[in-house]
Design a protein around this motif. Structure first.
Motif, PDB file in Angstrom:
ATOM      1  N   VAL A   1       0.739  -1.184  -0.007  1.00  0.00           N
ATOM      2  CA  VAL A   1      -0.051   0.123  -0.087  1.00  0.00           C
ATOM      3  C   VAL A   1       0.857   1.283  -0.051  1.00  0.00           C
ATOM      4  O   VAL A   1       1.798   1.337   0.643  1.00  0.00           O
ATOM      5  N   GLY A   2       0.573   2.159  -0.894  1.00  0.00           N
ATOM      6  CA  GLY A   2       1.579   3.536  -1.104  1.00  0.00           C
ATOM      7  C   GLY A   2       2.566   3.203  -1.988  1.00  0.00           C
ATOM      8  O   GLY A   2       3.125   4.146  -2.417  1.00  0.00           O
ATOM      9  N   TRP A   3       2.873   1.974  -2.493  1.00  0.00           N
ATOM     10  CA  TRP A   3       3.955   1.740  -3.437  1.00  0.00           C
ATOM     11  C   TRP A   3       3.643   2.616  -4.561  1.00  0.00           C
ATOM     12  O   TRP A   3       2.819   2.582  -5.399  1.00  0.00           O
ATOM     13  N   GLY A   4       4.577   3.396  -5.094  1.00  0.00           N
ATOM     14  CA  GLY A   4       4.399   4.301  -6.368  1.00  0.00           C
ATOM     15  C   GLY A   4       3.014   5.407  -6.501  1.00  0.00           C
ATOM     16  O   GLY A   4       2.646   5.973  -7.242  1.00  0.00           O
ATOM     17  N   TYR A   5       2.768   5.712  -5.105  1.00  0.00           N
ATOM     18  CA  TYR A   5       1.551   6.625  -4.976  1.00  0.00           C
ATOM     19  C   TYR A   5       1.691   7.834  -5.524  1.00  0.00           C
ATOM     20  O   TYR A   5       0.997   8.311  -6.552  1.00  0.00           O
ATOM     21  N   ASP A   6       2.722   8.617  -5.319  1.00  0.00           N
ATOM     22  CA  ASP A   6       3.249   9.933  -5.926  1.00  0.00           C
ATOM     23  C   ASP A   6       3.414   9.787  -7.516  1.00  0.00           C
ATOM     24  O   ASP A   6       3.183  10.529  -8.270  1.00  0.00           O
ATOM     25  N   LEU A   7       4.369   8.658  -7.856  1.00  0.00           N
ATOM     26  CA  LEU A   7       4.469   8.364  -9.213  1.00  0.00           C
ATOM     27  C   LEU A   7       3.285   8.231  -9.909  1.00  0.00           C
ATOM     28  O   LEU A   7       3.326   8.836 -11.065  1.00  0.00           O
ATOM     29  N   ALA A   8       2.211   7.634  -9.470  1.00  0.00           N
ATOM     30  CA  ALA A   8       1.015   7.448 -10.155  1.00  0.00           C
ATOM     31  C   ALA A   8       0.428   8.922 -10.304  1.00  0.00           C
ATOM     32  O   ALA A   8      -0.084   9.153 -11.756  1.00  0.00           O
ATOM     33  N   ALA A   9       0.465   9.891  -9.544  1.00  0.00           N
ATOM     34  CA  ALA A   9       0.060  11.179  -9.598  1.00  0.00           C
ATOM     35  C   ALA A   9       0.735  11.935 -10.811  1.00  0.00           C
ATOM     36  O   ALA A   9       0.284  12.563 -11.718  1.00  0.00           O
ATOM     37  N   TYR A  10       2.284  11.680 -10.744  1.00  0.00           N
ATOM     38  CA  TYR A  10       2.994  12.391 -11.859  1.00  0.00           C
ATOM     39  C   TYR A  10       2.515  11.738 -12.967  1.00  0.00           C
ATOM     40  O   TYR A  10       2.588  12.486 -14.215  1.00  0.00           O
ATOM     41  N   LEU A  11       2.459  10.619 -13.279  1.00  0.00           N
ATOM     42  CA  LEU A  11       1.978  10.031 -14.696  1.00  0.00           C
ATOM     43  C   LEU A  11       0.862  10.419 -15.206  1.00  0.00           C
ATOM     44  O   LEU A  11       0.578  10.648 -16.173  1.00  0.00           O
ATOM     45  N   ALA A  12      -0.329  10.407 -14.133  1.00  0.00           N
ATOM     46  CA  ALA A  12      -1.729  10.947 -14.469  1.00  0.00           C
ATOM     47  C   ALA A  12      -1.479  12.340 -14.772  1.00  0.00           C
ATOM     48  O   ALA A  12      -2.378  12.763 -15.976  1.00  0.00           O
ATOM     49  N   ALA A  13      -0.669  13.250 -14.304  1.00  0.00           N
ATOM     50  CA  ALA A  13      -0.441  14.634 -14.946  1.00  0.00           C
ATOM     51  C   ALA A  13       0.130  14.841 -16.190  1.00  0.00           C
ATOM     52  O   ALA A  13      -0.476  15.415 -17.020  1.00  0.00           O
ATOM     53  N   ALA A  14       0.995  13.819 -16.584  1.00  0.00           N
ATOM     54  CA  ALA A  14       1.666  13.693 -17.738  1.00  0.00           C
ATOM     55  C   ALA A  14       0.664  13.267 -18.740  1.00  0.00           C
ATOM     56  O   ALA A  14       0.443  13.704 -19.837  1.00  0.00           O
ATOM     57  N   ASP A  15      -0.001  12.405 -18.396  1.00  0.00           N
ATOM     58  CA  ASP A  15      -1.228  11.670 -19.373  1.00  0.00           C
ATOM     59  C   ASP A  15      -2.353  13.238 -19.676  1.00  0.00           C
ATOM     60  O   ASP A  15      -2.782  13.144 -20.764  1.00  0.00           O
ATOM     61  N   ARG A  16      -2.695  13.662 -18.537  1.00  0.00           N
ATOM     62  CA  ARG A  16      -3.647  14.840 -18.860  1.00  0.00           C
ATOM     63  C   ARG A  16      -2.808  15.734 -19.711  1.00  0.00           C
ATOM     64  O   ARG A  16      -3.829  16.530 -20.526  1.00  0.00           O
TER      65      ARG A  16
ATOM     66  N   THR B   1      -8.561  21.982  -8.939  1.00  0.00           N
ATOM     67  CA  THR B   1      -7.433  23.077  -8.488  1.00  0.00           C
ATOM     68  C   THR B   1      -7.029  24.217  -9.307  1.00  0.00           C
ATOM     69  O   THR B   1      -6.803  25.156  -8.739  1.00  0.00           O
ATOM     70  N   ILE B   2      -7.993  24.421 -10.522  1.00  0.00           N
ATOM     71  CA  ILE B   2      -7.795  25.456 -11.275  1.00  0.00           C
ATOM     72  C   ILE B   2      -8.885  26.411 -11.220  1.00  0.00           C
ATOM     73  O   ILE B   2      -8.777  27.447 -11.323  1.00  0.00           O
ATOM     74  N   SER B   3     -10.182  25.661 -10.782  1.00  0.00           N
ATOM     75  CA  SER B   3     -11.418  26.549 -11.098  1.00  0.00           C
ATOM     76  C   SER B   3     -11.881  27.238  -9.662  1.00  0.00           C
ATOM     77  O   SER B   3     -12.487  28.214  -9.669  1.00  0.00           O
ATOM     78  N   GLY B   4     -11.021  26.540  -8.522  1.00  0.00           N
ATOM     79  CA  GLY B   4     -11.344  27.403  -7.288  1.00  0.00           C
ATOM     80  C   GLY B   4     -10.476  26.934  -6.057  1.00  0.00           C
ATOM     81  O   GLY B   4      -9.617  26.222  -6.259  1.00  0.00           O
ATOM     82  N   LEU B   5     -10.718  27.443  -4.851  1.00  0.00           N
ATOM     83  CA  LEU B   5     -10.121  27.000  -3.726  1.00  0.00           C
ATOM     84  C   LEU B   5     -10.111  25.547  -3.439  1.00  0.00           C
ATOM     85  O   LEU B   5     -11.175  24.910  -3.605  1.00  0.00           O
ATOM     86  N   TYR B   6      -8.974  24.955  -2.977  1.00  0.00           N
ATOM     87  CA  TYR B   6      -8.825  23.569  -2.536  1.00  0.00           C
ATOM     88  C   TYR B   6      -7.847  23.501  -1.347  1.00  0.00           C
ATOM     89  O   TYR B   6      -7.049  24.364  -1.228  1.00  0.00           O
ATOM     90  N   ARG B   7      -7.863  22.288  -0.853  1.00  0.00           N
ATOM     91  CA  ARG B   7      -6.930  22.103   0.067  1.00  0.00           C
ATOM     92  C   ARG B   7      -5.841  21.134  -0.212  1.00  0.00           C
ATOM     93  O   ARG B   7      -6.418  19.878  -0.923  1.00  0.00           O
ATOM     94  N   PRO B   8      -4.599  21.307  -0.457  1.00  0.00           N
ATOM     95  CA  PRO B   8      -3.661  20.152  -0.892  1.00  0.00           C
ATOM     96  C   PRO B   8      -3.447  19.042  -0.142  1.00  0.00           C
ATOM     97  O   PRO B   8      -4.118  19.150   0.879  1.00  0.00           O
ATOM     98  N   GLY B   9      -3.304  17.751  -0.683  1.00  0.00           N
ATOM     99  CA  GLY B   9      -3.375  16.583   0.252  1.00  0.00           C
ATOM    100  C   GLY B   9      -4.175  15.425  -0.355  1.00  0.00           C
ATOM    101  O   GLY B   9      -3.332  14.262  -0.485  1.00  0.00           O
ATOM    102  N   PRO B  10      -5.131  15.429  -0.940  1.00  0.00           N
ATOM    103  CA  PRO B  10      -5.883  14.475  -1.626  1.00  0.00           C
ATOM    104  C   PRO B  10      -5.115  13.732  -2.620  1.00  0.00           C
ATOM    105  O   PRO B  10      -4.109  14.356  -3.406  1.00  0.00           O
ATOM    106  N   GLY B  11      -4.972  12.533  -3.007  1.00  0.00           N
ATOM    107  CA  GLY B  11      -4.223  11.812  -3.949  1.00  0.00           C
ATOM    108  C   GLY B  11      -4.430  12.257  -5.316  1.00  0.00           C
ATOM    109  O   GLY B  11      -5.756  12.583  -5.727  1.00  0.00           O
ATOM    110  N   GLY B  12      -3.641  11.955  -6.106  1.00  0.00           N
ATOM    111  CA  GLY B  12      -3.776  12.532  -7.697  1.00  0.00           C
ATOM    112  C   GLY B  12      -3.481  13.813  -7.878  1.00  0.00           C
ATOM    113  O   GLY B  12      -3.468  14.296  -9.166  1.00  0.00           O
TER     114      GLY B  12
END
Length: 361
Positions: free
Chosen positions: A28-43, A55-66
């Motif tokens: 659990v947690g293996w590659g958690y942040d890497l998945a977010a980086y690759l998802a960003a590259a895919d987007r 995160t673009i449209s309005g206020l948000y709190r950092p922390g949630p995955g992805g």
């Protein structure tokens, strides 16, 4: 005996790295942040922006995955990895090499460099970074390059690259510019940082246009509510965990950030190298978002203090095993110990500097 110690420590560290990979792979947690980086590259490839819509449209709190909260160039750099799927093991090796390279490049004695590698591998921040697939170890390598190459164009270039994912790293860059006693050295750092910034932005704009950068500005503008985010270990969040009532958590963070800046200024007046090392530690306290794996940067003040005065200070990164509410104390130790050690010359038999350690050309 001391000649045998570095190879033994490096060997133990390599065995520990192999054991860590075996333990982490598939957990659990293996590659958690890497998945977010690759998802960003895919987007970025599919939609033209690496950022999640909320995160673009309005206020948000950092922390949630992805979420992807870095500048666009890193997502662009990760895009070539998309055909590989989720190369978590390859990414583990890349960052383990970054850790080894950072320790090898430190301008300190051979034994301290080897001890830094071993202590780094055994510290919780490093293990978290390796498991999650974060980029803290790459930031560490870039900061060590800035340390060793201070006064050179390479230092400015390395810190600009690091600042694209960790903006507080601009503070050590500021020390190298404003704290330089030599005008030529100051000019070299400025030229290196300016040219690198222009190159990074120009290539990014050429590949994706201005859209991702405009979105990045919106992401920074809309981020809010850092104190109390789960797993955030900045001073304000720690105060909330201690049960401190408002408005004291925010004031405590402000006090810590002020202490960080004042300590950096005092250290820079004494010695440019000390100022740089203190500034690296200060980045941990001036940021309102401090994940535990950011504390891998403590390897720099630990090695510096061990070299200048107290060899036992090499154990400083092991404070990363403290409970979360106490982790800001580790950052404070990383800030204040180099300030004290700056006035003392190296005295230990373990601290003789390596050949050519003063600077990279």
């Amino acid at each position: 005996m001391f000649r045998m110690a570095p190879p033994v420590m490096v060997g133990v560290a390599l065995v520990a790295l192999a054991a860590a990979h075996a333990a982490f792979a598939g957990s659990v947690g293996w590659g958690y942040d890497l998945a977010a980086y690759l998802a960003a590259a895919d987007r970025l490839v599919r939609t033209g922006t690496p950022y999640v819509a909320e995160t673009i449209s309005g206020l948000y709190r950092p922390g949630p995955g992805g979420l992807y909260l870095y500048a666009p160039p890193f997502a662009q750099l990760m895009a070539p990895l998309l055909p590989l799927g989720a190369p978590a093991s390859l990414w583990f090796v890349v960052r383990a090499v970054a850790l080894a390279g950072a320790c090898w490049l430190m301008p300190v004695g051979r034994t301290i460099r080897a001890a830094s590698f071993l202590v780094g591998v055994l510290s919780l921040p490093t293990l978290l970074d390796l498991s999650l697939g974060n980029i803290s170890l790459i930031v560490l390598l870039l900061c060590v390059i800035g340390w060793r190459a201070r006064g050179r164009r390479l230092a400015g270039a390395a810190l600009i690259v690091a600042s694209t994912v960790r903006p507080p790293v601009l503070l050590p860059l500021l020390v190298l510019v404003l704290g330089a006693r030599d005008r030529v050295a100051r000019r070299r750092v400025l030229v290196g940082s300016a040219l690198t910034a222009l190159l990074v932005v120009a290539v990014s704009l050429l590949l994706a246009g201005p859209g991702p950068w405009l979105d990045y500005a919106a992401v920074l503008r809309h981020s809010s509510g850092f104190a109390g985010i789960p797993r955030n270990v900045d001073l304000a969040s720690a105060a909330l965990l201690w049960g401190v009532a408002q408005p004291w958590p925010g004031l405590l963070w402000l006090g810590g950030a002020t202490l960080a800046l004042v300590s950096t200024a005092l250290a820079t007046r004494r010695d440019e190298e000390a100022g740089y090392v203190v500034a690296v530690a200060a980045t941990l306290l001036v940021s309102p978002l401090l994940w535990a794996h950011y504390l891998v940067l403590l390897l720099i003040p630990a090695a510096y203090v061990a070299h200048r005065r107290w060899p036992a200070a090499i154990l400083l990164p092991l404070l990363g095993w403290l409970p979360e509410p106490l982790l800001p104390l580790a950052a404070l130790a990383g800030l204040l110990l180099p300030l004290v050690a700056a006035s003392a010359p190296a005295t230990s038999v373990l601290t003789s500097p390596p050949e050519g350690a003063a600077q990279l050309s």
